[in-house]
Design a protein around this motif. Structure first.
Motif, PDB file in Angstrom:
ATOM      1  N   ALA A 577       0.835  -1.205   0.000  1.00  0.00           N
ATOM      2  CA  ALA A 577       0.000   0.000   0.000  1.00  0.00           C
ATOM      3  C   ALA A 577       0.866   1.250   0.000  1.00  0.00           C
ATOM      4  O   ALA A 577       0.587   2.224  -0.715  1.00  0.00           O
ATOM      5  N   GLY A 578       1.947   1.230   0.794  1.00  0.00           N
ATOM      6  CA  GLY A 578       2.847   2.379   0.829  1.00  0.00           C
ATOM      7  C   GLY A 578       3.523   2.624  -0.506  1.00  0.00           C
ATOM      8  O   GLY A 578       3.684   3.779  -0.936  1.00  0.00           O
ATOM      9  N   THR A 586      -3.703   6.064  -5.600  1.00  0.00           N
ATOM     10  CA  THR A 586      -4.418   6.112  -4.326  1.00  0.00           C
ATOM     11  C   THR A 586      -5.402   4.963  -4.176  1.00  0.00           C
ATOM     12  O   THR A 586      -5.530   4.380  -3.086  1.00  0.00           O
ATOM     13  N   LEU A 587      -6.091   4.618  -5.237  1.00  0.00           N
ATOM     14  CA  LEU A 587      -7.094   3.549  -5.154  1.00  0.00           C
ATOM     15  C   LEU A 587      -6.448   2.206  -4.818  1.00  0.00           C
ATOM     16  O   LEU A 587      -6.945   1.447  -3.985  1.00  0.00           O
ATOM     17  N   GLU A 590      -5.197   2.315  -1.187  1.00  0.00           N
ATOM     18  CA  GLU A 590      -6.327   2.154  -0.266  1.00  0.00           C
ATOM     19  C   GLU A 590      -6.776   0.696  -0.209  1.00  0.00           C
ATOM     20  O   GLU A 590      -7.066   0.147   0.862  1.00  0.00           O
ATOM     21  N   SER A 591      -6.804   0.053  -1.363  1.00  0.00           N
ATOM     22  CA  SER A 591      -7.230  -1.344  -1.426  1.00  0.00           C
ATOM     23  C   SER A 591      -6.324  -2.229  -0.589  1.00  0.00           C
ATOM     24  O   SER A 591      -6.803  -3.102   0.164  1.00  0.00           O
ATOM     25  N   TYR A 592      -5.015  -2.027  -0.673  1.00  0.00           N
ATOM     26  CA  TYR A 592      -4.093  -2.859   0.100  1.00  0.00           C
ATOM     27  C   TYR A 592      -4.192  -2.568   1.595  1.00  0.00           C
ATOM     28  O   TYR A 592      -4.086  -3.484   2.421  1.00  0.00           O
ATOM     29  N   LEU A 610      -3.506   4.265   6.578  1.00  0.00           N
ATOM     30  CA  LEU A 610      -4.676   4.541   5.739  1.00  0.00           C
ATOM     31  C   LEU A 610      -5.243   5.913   6.066  1.00  0.00           C
ATOM     32  O   LEU A 610      -5.608   6.682   5.156  1.00  0.00           O
ATOM     33  N   ALA A 611      -5.308   6.256   7.342  1.00  0.00           N
ATOM     34  CA  ALA A 611      -5.784   7.586   7.731  1.00  0.00           C
ATOM     35  C   ALA A 611      -4.877   8.674   7.164  1.00  0.00           C
ATOM     36  O   ALA A 611      -5.353   9.740   6.731  1.00  0.00           O
ATOM     37  N   ASP A 612      -3.575   8.423   7.129  1.00  0.00           N
ATOM     38  CA  ASP A 612      -2.643   9.405   6.572  1.00  0.00           C
ATOM     39  C   ASP A 612      -2.836   9.550   5.060  1.00  0.00           C
ATOM     40  O   ASP A 612      -2.686  10.649   4.506  1.00  0.00           O
ATOM     41  N   LEU A 613      -3.174   8.431   4.405  1.00  0.00           N
ATOM     42  CA  LEU A 613      -3.484   8.501   2.978  1.00  0.00           C
ATOM     43  C   LEU A 613      -4.696   9.404   2.742  1.00  0.00           C
ATOM     44  O   LEU A 613      -4.700  10.240   1.830  1.00  0.00           O
ATOM     45  N   TYR A 614      -5.712   9.254   3.578  1.00  0.00           N
ATOM     46  CA  TYR A 614      -6.899  10.105   3.451  1.00  0.00           C
ATOM     47  C   TYR A 614      -6.566  11.562   3.776  1.00  0.00           C
ATOM     48  O   TYR A 614      -7.076  12.490   3.131  1.00  0.00           O
TER      49      TYR A 614
END
Length: 733
Positions: A577-578, A586-587, A590-592, A610-614
């Motif tokens: 994911a990273g 991004t998609l 997020e999926s991973y 994941l929160a940091d991605l958002y």
């Protein structure tokens, strides 16, 4: 074990090179003595089908009470069963599929859906009654491990397919399918057979059946992929002056470390990055070795957690002198070559070392046993005492300065480290500086950490694994000088030092990182090159020459393949994911992250990242929702509390934010960073005295944290407390 996703025995497995595994029973037809030694050894009994010949636990309707859950062990129709709490917390009957180990404990494996084999946490103590054995016991007696916890027998950390199988079986293939979240694992032999160390035996059979004049075509290995016979070219000769034997190599040709590399594949704390290792494989083409990391080893390199010998042995003077595993252990029976001090007397003259003048204890006493001073043990899994294979001299002076244990006060607990230090110094003089002092400085953020670590890295007389650990700590203190030293390391040829760098490149400033990572792409160590490629995955690579781009592409492809291979673990899913987040996908990222949470709901980093991605996508509210979800599911809440507090600060909800920041700072398992952030938030909200109090309490927990001390200097100065500020300034300097 009928469905396609279940583990499948595959006795006649054939490799891509055409060689096939034939099984230990067939080996016995020619190698009866070795086979007889191997039978009933720990390798033979590493794993077996559960039968009346292999099960040693009490299955005569025995019961065991664990925090009110009463498990029962019984037999029915010739099979063995455990009635215990399943993933839903309710009691179920489970047939025992396999035994796992034999001494000093035996565990039992249960087949679960999706091809999983899980190790029961209630085990049989196979020691004698006099030693406290012949009983059922729980591996985690001091805390109630409930369903949903990774440590519960149905949890991720008790999964045989990932955690245990490739060292307890021969030619194991994990075969995890991420889409169905299931395993179709295979093996050639359920235990550790002859071919685990010698490679597939079909070529050896062909050699044995070949005419005498043709056998020379098969080389020294006689049809096996690896031969250990060249070890016999080395002989040990006693140096009467030192009382220590020295290795003399006939014709200079004795590859004494070949067998060590084979043993290390299993007897080490490592992760498998790439499958398919066989005896002749290079270690770093498949495995990522743990260095002398905090939590695994004490700062001086003594064992702390379960580290399985190799990392300890690499630190030893024995290793440096050319000693290898079979000098002390029969490789087939696993038994010691000799008992008690006679084992050490193979190389250490008894007249010099097995004397009261040397060890300060009466002859034949416990204190006179070499191993009790030089190979202290630690008990794991409640009953399994394992000896430290670093063969170190007791250093009570280090216990005083850096808090590591020592053999002297391990027995004489009432005397104290100072007493032991004085006795040893009176006899042997002041001890030499120890690499543990540099590693301790690096771990604790000491003011002289960088200079100590640099000296250790450059000192080629020190064990390579200690120097590699220093390399891994240096990025926290990077200056122009240390960056230059690391660049020299990157361009050198020491694989362990390369590993230390590869494992820490993510903490190197991005502008410096390519200079250190790119040389590692050209090394032959596949694991190291893959880690280096990932470290510069966000770097614009187009401006580099074509050969660099080619090596980078290869390394990155390997990195993604490695993490995909390990996608039965949340850590690997988060790493994937990273990577995709770095690439702007991004998609997919997020999926991973979502897959990691689904696979292991208690895994905190998945929620935080994941929160940091958002957050980076201006979806702060959604990030907060993810963190709240993680707070409910996670067992280690402080990282989520800290992240949630910062999220609420960004949303200007300061009162709520302070509650979460406080909880993260006060948690039993916390970080000095969490304490620092909470104190800065208190100071910013007009509560400097409370901030100072939090920082001072934090300094008691983390005495050498530079960030906490810097904050104390700053806040005291703001408040006009110059005397206090100066005190902490001196500490900082």
């Amino acid at each position: 074990m009928k469905n396609a996703a279940s583990p499948q025995k595959n006795t006649h497995s054939r490799r891509a090179d055409g060689l096939a595994y034939i099984g230990a029973e067939q080996c016995a037809s020619c190698h009866q003595q070795a086979f007889d030694q191997w039978q009933h050894s720990h390798h033979d009994l590493a794993m077996k089908e559960a039968t009346d010949k292999t099960v040693i636990g009490n299955f005569d309707d025995a019961e065991f009470d664990y925090y009110g859950t009463v498990s029962k062990f019984f037999q029915r129709d010739g099979k063995y069963f455990a009635k215990t709490d399943g993933p839903d917390g309710k009691l179920h009957e489970y047939p025992v599929a396999y035994t796992f180990g034999v001494e000093p404990l035996q565990q039992y494996l249960i087949e679960m859906p999706g091809g999983r084999l899980q190790a029961l946490s209630i085990a049989w103590d196979s020691r004698s009654e006099e030693a406290g054995g012949q009983r059922w016991f729980h591996l985690y007696p001091d805390e109630e491990i409930k369903p949903g916890d990774p440590l519960h027998w149905t949890g991720l950390s008790q999964n045989w397919n990932f955690m245990c199988a490739d060292c307890h079986s021969t030619n194991f293939q994990k075969n995890y399918d991420a889409s169905s979240k299931s395993f179709a694992s295979t093996w050639s032999e359920i235990n550790v057979g002859c071919e685990a160390c010698h490679g597939p035996g079909s070529g050896h059979v062909t050699w044995a059946n070949a005419p005498a004049e043709k056998r020379k075509d098969y080389g020294a290995g006689r049809g096996l992929e690896i031969s250990y016979r060249d070890r016999l070219q080395g002989a040990w000769q006693m140096n009467m002056e030192t009382g220590i034997a020295q290795l003399v190599k006939k014709d200079g040709n004795a590859n004494i470390h070949k067998e060590l590399q084979v043993c290390a594949q299993c007897h080490s704390r490592r992760s498998t990055a790439f499958p398919g290792a066989h005896p002749q494989s290079e270690f770093f083409d498949h495995f990522n070795l743990a260095l002398l990391d905090e939590g695994l080893y004490h700062a001086d390199g003594q064992i702390d957690d379960e580290v399985y010998v190799y990392g300890s042995f690499l630190q030893s003077k024995m290793h440096a002198a050319g000693v290898t595993c079979s000098n002390c252990h029969n490789p087939h029976s696993m038994e010691l070559r000799a008992q008690d001090n006679a084992l050490c007397a193979q190389c250490h003259l008894p007249e010099k070392f097995d004397t009261a003048e040397h060890h300060f204890h009466p002859a034949a006493s416990e204190g006179a046993q070499c191993v009790n001073c030089h190979m202290t043990d630690k008990v794991y899994m409640q009953v399994d005492a394992r000896r430290d294979h670093s063969f170190r001299v007791p250093r009570p002076d280090l216990s005083q300065s850096i808090g590591s244990p020592n053999a002297c006060t391990g027995c004489h607990a009432d005397k104290g480290d100072k007493w032991a230090t004085q006795i040893l110094e009176a006899k042997y003089g002041k001890p030499d500086p120890h690499y543990g002092e540099a590693l301790h400085a690096g771990r604790t953020g000491a003011a002289d950490a960088e200079s100590r670590l640099l000296n250790l890295v450059m000192d080629e007389s020190q064990p390579a694994i200690a120097r590699a650990t220093a390399v891994s700590l240096l990025p926290d203190y990077l200056s122009q000088t240390s960056a230059q030293v690391l660049q020299v390391v990157a361009q050198g040829d020491d694989a362990l030092l390369h590993l230390g760098m590869a494992q820490s490149l993510d903490r190197v400033a991005e502008q410096v990182r390519p200079a250190l990572a790119i040389p590692l792409l050209y090394e032959n160590e596949r694991v190291i090159a893959a880690e280096a490629a990932n470290a510069i995955a966000a770097t614009p690579i187009d401006r580099y020459p074509a050969p660099v781009k080619e090596m980078f592409a290869k390394g990155l492809q390997d990195y993604l393949a490695s993490e995909t291979f390990n996608s039965d673990r949340p850590e690997s899913l988060v790493n994937l994911a990273g990577y995709y987040a770095q690439q702007g996908d991004t998609l997919k990222s997020e999926s991973y992250f979502r897959k990691a949470i689904e696979l292991e709901p208690s895994y905190s980093p998945a929620y935080v990242n994941l929160a940091d991605l958002y957050r980076s996508a201006d979806r702060e509210a959604l990030g907060e929702k993810v963190l709240q979800q993680g707070l409910e599911a996670s067992l280690h809440k402080s990282p989520i509390q800290h992240a949630l507090g910062l999220s609420l600060v960004r949303q200007k909800r300061m009162d709520e934010a302070m509650d979460y920041l406080r909880e993260s700072a006060h948690a039993a398992v916390t970080s000095p960073r969490y304490i620092y952030v909470y104190a800065i938030a208190l100071n910013s909200s007009g509560r400097p005295n409370q901030a100072i109090k939090e920082l001072e309490q934090g300094l008691q927990r983390f005495p050498q944290d530079r960030q906490i001390v810097s904050a104390l200097v700053s806040i005291h100065r703001e408040q006009g407390n110059e005397k206090a500020a100066q005190k902490y300034q001196h500490q900082l300097e």
